[in-house]
Design a protein around this motif. Structure first.
Motif, mmCIF file in Angstrom:
data_model
loop_
_atom_site.group_PDB
_atom_site.id
_atom_site.type_symbol
_atom_site.label_atom_id
_atom_site.label_comp_id
_atom_site.label_asym_id
_atom_site.label_seq_id
_atom_site.Cartn_x
_atom_site.Cartn_y
_atom_site.Cartn_z
ATOM 1 N N LEU A 20 27.950 73.596 27.883
ATOM 2 C CA LEU A 20 26.549 73.335 28.200
ATOM 3 C C LEU A 20 26.412 71.843 28.462
ATOM 4 N N LEU A 21 25.716 71.500 29.541
ATOM 5 C CA LEU A 21 25.395 70.109 29.822
ATOM 6 C C LEU A 21 23.893 69.931 29.661
ATOM 7 N N VAL A 22 23.504 68.948 28.866
ATOM 8 C CA VAL A 22 22.097 68.612 28.667
ATOM 9 C C VAL A 22 21.870 67.285 29.379
ATOM 10 N N LEU A 23 21.034 67.316 30.397
ATOM 11 C CA LEU A 23 20.800 66.135 31.209
ATOM 12 C C LEU A 23 19.584 65.365 30.692
ATOM 13 N N ASP A 24 19.770 64.088 30.432
ATOM 14 C CA ASP A 24 18.668 63.210 30.031
ATOM 15 C C ASP A 24 17.948 62.817 31.320
ATOM 16 N N LEU A 25 17.013 63.662 31.733
ATOM 17 C CA LEU A 25 16.394 63.547 33.048
ATOM 18 C C LEU A 25 15.774 62.175 33.312
ATOM 19 N N ALA A 46 22.790 65.003 40.286
ATOM 20 C CA ALA A 46 23.610 65.317 39.104
ATOM 21 C C ALA A 46 23.841 66.827 38.997
ATOM 22 N N ILE A 47 22.780 67.604 39.157
ATOM 23 C CA ILE A 47 22.910 69.067 39.082
ATOM 24 C C ILE A 47 23.865 69.563 40.166
ATOM 25 N N ASP A 48 23.683 69.070 41.389
ATOM 26 C CA ASP A 48 24.565 69.489 42.497
ATOM 27 C C ASP A 48 26.019 69.135 42.206
ATOM 28 N N HIS A 49 26.255 67.943 41.657
ATOM 29 C CA HIS A 49 27.617 67.520 41.327
ATOM 30 C C HIS A 49 28.261 68.493 40.337
ATOM 31 N N PHE A 50 27.536 68.779 39.262
ATOM 32 C CA PHE A 50 28.112 69.647 38.233
ATOM 33 C C PHE A 50 28.245 71.088 38.711
ATOM 34 N N ARG A 51 27.322 71.551 39.547
ATOM 35 C CA ARG A 51 27.469 72.914 40.105
ATOM 36 C C ARG A 51 28.740 73.005 40.935
ATOM 37 N N LYS A 52 29.008 71.971 41.724
ATOM 38 C CA LYS A 52 30.233 71.957 42.546
ATOM 39 C C LYS A 52 31.484 71.979 41.678
ATOM 40 N N LYS A 53 31.384 71.425 40.476
ATOM 41 C CA LYS A 53 32.517 71.431 39.543
ATOM 42 C C LYS A 53 32.602 72.744 38.760
ATOM 43 N N GLY A 54 31.648 73.651 38.981
ATOM 44 C CA GLY A 54 31.697 74.962 38.341
ATOM 45 C C GLY A 54 30.829 75.120 37.109
ATOM 46 N N PHE A 55 30.076 74.100 36.759
ATOM 47 C CA PHE A 55 29.199 74.215 35.584
ATOM 48 C C PHE A 55 27.988 75.081 35.929
ATOM 49 N N THR A 56 27.669 75.985 35.028
ATOM 50 C CA THR A 56 26.519 76.876 35.249
ATOM 51 C C THR A 56 25.461 76.717 34.170
ATOM 52 N N ARG A 57 25.835 76.157 33.041
ATOM 53 C CA ARG A 57 24.896 75.992 31.920
ATOM 54 C C ARG A 57 24.422 74.541 31.859
ATOM 55 N N MET A 58 23.220 74.302 32.414
ATOM 56 C CA MET A 58 22.641 72.956 32.426
ATOM 57 C C MET A 58 21.148 73.050 32.158
ATOM 58 N N VAL A 59 20.648 72.108 31.356
ATOM 59 C CA VAL A 59 19.212 71.946 31.161
ATOM 60 C C VAL A 59 18.909 70.454 31.183
ATOM 61 N N ALA A 60 17.674 70.124 31.554
ATOM 62 C CA ALA A 60 17.243 68.730 31.617
ATOM 63 C C ALA A 60 15.859 68.629 30.980
ATOM 64 N N PHE A 61 15.762 67.857 29.928
ATOM 65 C CA PHE A 61 14.492 67.713 29.218
ATOM 66 C C PHE A 61 13.710 66.498 29.717
ATOM 67 N N GLY A 131 27.024 71.564 23.152
ATOM 68 C CA GLY A 131 26.986 70.970 24.481
ATOM 69 C C GLY A 131 27.240 69.480 24.497
ATOM 70 N N PHE A 132 27.079 68.916 25.682
ATOM 71 C CA PHE A 132 27.301 67.501 25.937
ATOM 72 C C PHE A 132 26.054 66.945 26.608
ATOM 73 N N VAL A 133 25.704 65.700 26.272
ATOM 74 C CA VAL A 133 24.513 65.070 26.841
ATOM 75 C C VAL A 133 24.948 64.074 27.913
ATOM 76 N N VAL A 134 24.397 64.236 29.101
ATOM 77 C CA VAL A 134 24.667 63.322 30.206
ATOM 78 C C VAL A 134 23.580 62.250 30.171
ATOM 79 N N THR A 135 23.970 61.044 29.761
ATOM 80 C CA THR A 135 23.003 59.961 29.559
ATOM 81 C C THR A 135 23.734 58.629 29.472
ATOM 82 N N ASN A 136 22.993 57.562 29.690
ATOM 83 C CA ASN A 136 23.521 56.232 29.420
ATOM 84 C C ASN A 136 22.882 55.648 28.160
ATOM 85 N N ASP A 137 22.055 56.437 27.520
ATOM 86 C CA ASP A 137 21.422 56.040 26.268
ATOM 87 C C ASP A 137 22.453 56.199 25.147
ATOM 88 N N ARG A 138 22.474 55.275 24.215
ATOM 89 C CA ARG A 138 23.417 55.382 23.091
ATOM 90 C C ARG A 138 22.795 56.086 21.891
#
Length: 175
Positions: A20-25, A46-61, A131-138
């Motif tokens: 699961l990828l959780v996107l920090d929108l 970002a969504i398009d990039h990960f879809r191309k890599k085969g990821f299907t489980r993504m949410v962005a809050f 899951g994993f959080v896609v962010t530059n926030d620490r």
């Protein structure tokens, strides 16, 4: 080294099937807009990039008020009255609310209550669902029970943009 590249590609392929990828929108959109505007295209890239890599489980809050046309209109009215600067508003308001609403309809964008801290939802959801959080926030201020600094180090995927190309940290490994 071809062997290392193959191994990394296999690891991403395996992770994409189950992770699961959780996107920090807001973080992604502001980075795409060079911290000068809230560029909604960033999250689509970002969504398009990960879809191309085969990821299907993504949410962005994101906070629900950022999906509200009335909220945006109020800020634009404040600019006209001289009570707020256009530069400040560009970093606060999405430049394409209709794109965000479309991504919400597709199940990617998840609004959080306006008064809540949306980052807490990102971390909690990723932690709860492995899951994993896609962010530059620490997330130095994270106070979620069970989430350690070690967990954050292993589950935060940083990224950048090269123009309109989304580029996740090439050194990130799925564990």
């Amino acid at each position: 080294d071809a062997k290392d590249t193959g191994t990394a590609a296999e690891a991403v392929a395996e992770a994409s099937n189950k992770s699961l990828l959780v996107l920090d929108l807001p973080n992604i959109c502001l980075r795409h807009g060079n911290h000068k505007r809230f560029s909604c295209e960033g999250v689509q890239l970002a969504i398009d990039h990960f879809r191309k890599k085969g990821f299907t489980r993504m949410v962005a809050f994101l906070p629900e008020y950022l999906l509200d046309y009335d909220h945006a209109s109020k800020h634009r009215h404040l600019i006209r009255l001289g009570l707020e600067t256009e530069k400040k508003v560009k970093t606060k308001l999405p430049d394409n609310i209709s794109l965000l609403l479309s991504l919400k309809e597709e199940g990617y964008v998840i609004p959080t209550p306006a008064q809540d801290y949306d980052d807490s939802y990102c971390i909690e959801y990723a932690h709860k669902h492995g899951g994993f959080v896609v962010t530059n926030d620490r997330y130095r201020d994270c106070m979620i029970e069970g989430v350690t600094k070690a967990w954050l180090r292993e589950h935060l995927m940083t990224f950048t943009f090269v123009n309109d190309e989304f580029l996740p940290n090439p050194d990130f490994t799925f564990r």
